[in-house]
Motif scaffolding. Structure first.
Motif, short mmCIF file in Angstrom:
data_model
loop_
_atom_site.label_atom_id
_atom_site.label_comp_id
_atom_site.label_asym_id
_atom_site.label_seq_id
_atom_site.Cartn_x
_atom_site.Cartn_y
_atom_site.Cartn_z
N GLU A 91 0.85 -1.19 0.00
CA GLU A 91 0.00 0.00 0.00
C GLU A 91 0.88 1.24 0.00
O GLU A 91 1.93 1.26 0.64
N ILE A 92 0.44 2.26 -0.72
CA ILE A 92 1.15 3.53 -0.70
C ILE A 92 0.12 4.64 -0.48
O ILE A 92 -0.92 4.69 -1.12
N ARG A 93 0.42 5.49 0.47
CA ARG A 93 -0.46 6.61 0.80
C ARG A 93 0.19 7.91 0.31
O ARG A 93 1.32 8.23 0.69
N VAL A 94 -0.58 8.63 -0.52
CA VAL A 94 -0.09 9.84 -1.17
C VAL A 94 -0.85 11.03 -0.58
O VAL A 94 -2.09 11.09 -0.65
N ILE A 95 -0.12 11.97 0.01
CA ILE A 95 -0.71 13.17 0.59
C ILE A 95 -0.49 14.32 -0.39
O ILE A 95 0.66 14.63 -0.75
N VAL A 96 -1.60 14.96 -0.84
CA VAL A 96 -1.52 16.03 -1.82
C VAL A 96 -1.85 17.37 -1.15
O VAL A 96 -2.48 17.43 -0.09
#
Length: 520
Positions: free
Chosen positions: A468-473
Motif C-alpha cells: 500500500e502507498i499513501r499519497v498526501i496532496v
C-alpha cells in the motif's frame, strides 16, 4: 763314649722333630684363629651389606608403590569424572525421553477422548435422524388424511406454489444479491485470509543449492583427495554429489541438485573427517550407514508433518516423499514447512466456508509433493505430484487439487481454489521467502519516487511491505476530482514501471485545514 754321643744326637733329633711339630701346630693354630676372625669379619661385612641392600630395596619398593598409587589415583579420578559426566548425560537423556513419552501419552489420551466424543456424537446424530424420519412419515400420513390428497399430489401443488413464489422473490433478490455480493465478497475473502494467517505462521530456512563442510585444517583437503584422487572419486561415486576443493580456507563445497544426496554427502564427509580414517572402503561403509539414517529421518519428518495436520491414512511411500521435502527449498523457502503451512491455511479457510477441513488439509500438504522427484522426472511439479498422489491411492479430488494449484489443469472445485490461495499466501507474502534487503528497500523507494513525480504531491509513504502507498496532496493544487484521477494515474505508472506480486493499493489523501488562534 761314641754310643753316648749317638744317643744324645738321636735325642736331639727327636727333640728337634718334636719342637718343629709343636711350632708347626702353633703356626697352624694361629692361622686358623686368624682365618676364623677374618671369616667372622667377612660375615659381619656381608650382613651389614645385606641389611643396607635390603633397606635400599625396601625404599625403592616403597617409592615405586607410592608412584604407582599416585598414577592409579590420577587415572581413577579421571575415570570417575568421565563416568560422572556420562552418568549425567544419560540421566538428562532419560529425562528427555520420559518427558517426550509423557507428552505422547497425553496426546494419545486426548485423541482417544476426542474419538470417543465423536463416536458418541455420531450415535446421537444417527438416533436424531431416525427419529426425524419417523416424524416426517407420521406428518405425511396426517396431511394425507386432512387434505384428502396423496403425497405426490400435495408435493406437486407445493412445488408449483413455491416455484411461483420463488420466481417472484428471486426477481426481487437477484439485483440486491448482485450488489451485496460485490460488496461482501471482497470483505469476506479478506476476513477469511486474515483469520487463516493469524491462526498459523511457519518457520522457514534459507535456501541452499550447495552445502559447505568446515575442515579442521587445510591439510585435511589432501587426505580427502587421497592418493591420485581415489578418495574424492570414491566419495563422488558413492553419493552422486560433486566435491569442490578450491582455495577457500578450511572448507569443502558439496554441489548437487538432489538435496537428499547432498545431505548424505555432507554428513558422511563430516563423519569421515571426525573419524580420521579416509579410504575407499571406509567411505562406502559410512555413506551406506548415513543413507539409512537419512531415510529414517525422512520417514520421521513425513510422519510428523501428517501428524501435525491431523491427516491420516496416507500411503507409507507417499509419507517418504513428503519427508524428502524437508531437504528441498524453493526460493529460499523450505518446501516441507511451506506444505505444512499451506495445509493449515487451506484447512482454516475451508472451516470458515463450512467445507471439509481434513480434506482441505490433505490437499494442502500434498500440493507440492511433485517437488520431491521433479529433479528426476521431467514435467511441471504439479502434474508430477498429481500422478504420485493417484499412484498411491489418493481420492480424485485430492489429485485434481494437486494438479490445478498452478493451473496446469483448470481448477474445477472450491478446494482447488483454496489450495491456490493458500499457496499464494504462504509463498508470496512478505517475509515468507528470503529477499535481499537492498532490493526490498529499492522497491519501496521506487514506489515513493513514482508518487512524488506527480504535480501537487506533498509526501508519499509506502507501507505494509509495499502493498500500500499513501499519497498526501496539497489541497490548494489538487481538487477532489483531480485526486481521483491522480490515483488512477499513479496506478497506471506503477503497473508500467514495476514488477510485483499481488496488488498494490494507492490511497490519495486530500484534506483542508482551518486554523485559528485565540489570544487574550
Amino acid at each position: 763314649m761314641n754310643e753316648y754321643s749317638v744317643l744324645i744326637g738321636m735325642i736331639g733329633i727327636v727333640a728337634g722333630f718334636a719342637f718343629a711339630y709343636w711350632a708347626k701346630g702353633k703356626i697352624v693354630s694361629q692361622k686358623l684363629k686368624d682365618a676364623e676372625s677374618e671369616g667372622l669379619r667377612l660375615i659381619e661385612d656381608a650382613k651389614r651389606r645385606a641389611e643396607t641392600l635390603l633397606k635400599e630395596a625396601k625404599l625403592e619398593a616403597k617409592d615405586r608403590h607410592f608412584k604407582m598409587k599416585s598414577e592409579f589415583d590420577a587415572e581413577t579420578r579421571d575415570t570417575r569424572a568421565e563416568l560422572k559426566k556420562k552418568e549425567k548425560w544419560l540421566i538428562q537423556k532419560e529425562e528427555n525421553i520420559d518427558r517426550k513419552n509423557e507428552q505422547f501419552e497425553r496426546r494419545e489420551r486426548e485423541v482417544s477422548r476426542k474419538e470417543k466424543k465423536m463416536l458418541k456424537k455420531e450415535e446421537e446424530i444417527e438416533h436424531d435422524r431416525l427419529k426425524y424420519n419417523e416424524l416426517v412419515e407420521e406428518q405425511k400420513k396426517q396431511l394425507e388424511k386432512i387434505c384428502g390428497l396423496t403425497a405426490e399430489q400435495a408435493k406437486e401443488l407445493l412445488i408449483r406454489a413455491m416455484e411461483n413464489e420463488a420466481r417472484y422473490e428471486g426477481a426481487k433478490l437477484i439485483k440486491r444479491i448482485e450488489n451485496e455480493a460485490k460488496e461482501e465478497a471482497d470483505k469476506k475473502a479478506k476476513n477469511i485470509i486474515a483469520t487463516a494467517i493469524q491462526r498459523y505462521a511457519g518457520d522457514f530456512v534459507a535456501e541452499r543449492t550447495v552445502s559447505v563442510v568446515q575442515l579442521p585444517s587445510d591439510e585435511m583437503k589432501g587426505r580427502i583427495i587421497g592418493r591420485e584422487g581415489r578418495n574424492i572419486r570414491s566419495l563422488e561415486a558413492a553419493t552422486g554429489i560433486d566435491l569442490i576443493i578450491d582455495d577457500t580456507p578450511e572448507a569443502v563445497i558439496l554441489s548437487g541438485f538432489n538435496p537428499v544426496r547432498r545431505e548424505v554427502a555432507r554428513i558422511s564427509l563430516m563423519r569421515l573427517i571426525s573419524d580420521g580414517r579416509i579410504h575407499p572402503a571406509r567411505i562406502e561403509d559410512i555413506v551406506k550407514k548415513v543413507g539409512h539414517e537419512v531415510d529414517a529421518v525422512i520417514k520421521e519428518a513425513g510422519e510428523q508433518a501428517a501428524f501435525e495436520l491431523g491427516v491420516h491414512g496416507i500411503h507409507h511411500e507417499l509419507i517418504k516423499y513428503i519427508g524428502r521435502l524437508k531437504f528441498r527449498t524453493s526460493y529460499a523457502q523450505n518446501v516441507l514447512q511451506h506444505s505444512v503451512e499451506v495445509g493449515f491455511l487451506t484447512g482454516v479457510m475451508a472451516a470458515e466456508l463450512g467445507l471439509n477441513q481434513k480434506m482441505a488439509r490433505r490437499m494442502g500438504l500434498l500440493h507440492d509433493i511433485g517437488k520431491a522427484i521433479d529433479h528426476e522426472v521431467e514435467g511441471p511439479h504439479a502434474l508430477i505430484g498429481s500422478k504420485l498422489a493417484k499412484k498411491f491411492g489418493e481420492s480424485p479430488k485430492v489429485v485434481h487439487a494437486v494438479a490445478a494449484h498452478h493451473e496446469d489443469v483448470p481448477p474445477s472445485s472450491v478446494y482447488a481454489f483454496l489450495v491456490q490461495a493458500a499457496d499464494g499466501l504462504s509463498g508470496a507474502r512478505p517475509g515468507a521467502r528470503r529477499e535481499l534487503l537492498e532490493n526490498y528497500i529499492k522497491r519501496l523507494e521506487e514506489l515513493e519516487n513514482i508518487s512524488n513525480s506527480f504535480r501537487g504531491v506533498a509526501n508519499s509513504y509506502a507501507i505494509q511491505a509495499g502493498r500500500e502507498i499513501r499519497v498526501i496532496v496539497e489541497s490548494g493544487m489538487v481538487s477532489d476530482e483531480e485526486a481521483i484521477l491522480l490515483s488512477k494515474d499513479i496506478v497506471k505508472k506503477i503497473e508500467e514501471s514495476l514488477t510485483f506480486p499481488g496488488q498494490i493499493k494507492v490511497m490519495v489523501i486530500r484534506e483542508t485545514r482551518a486554523v485559528e488562534y485565540a489570544n487574550k
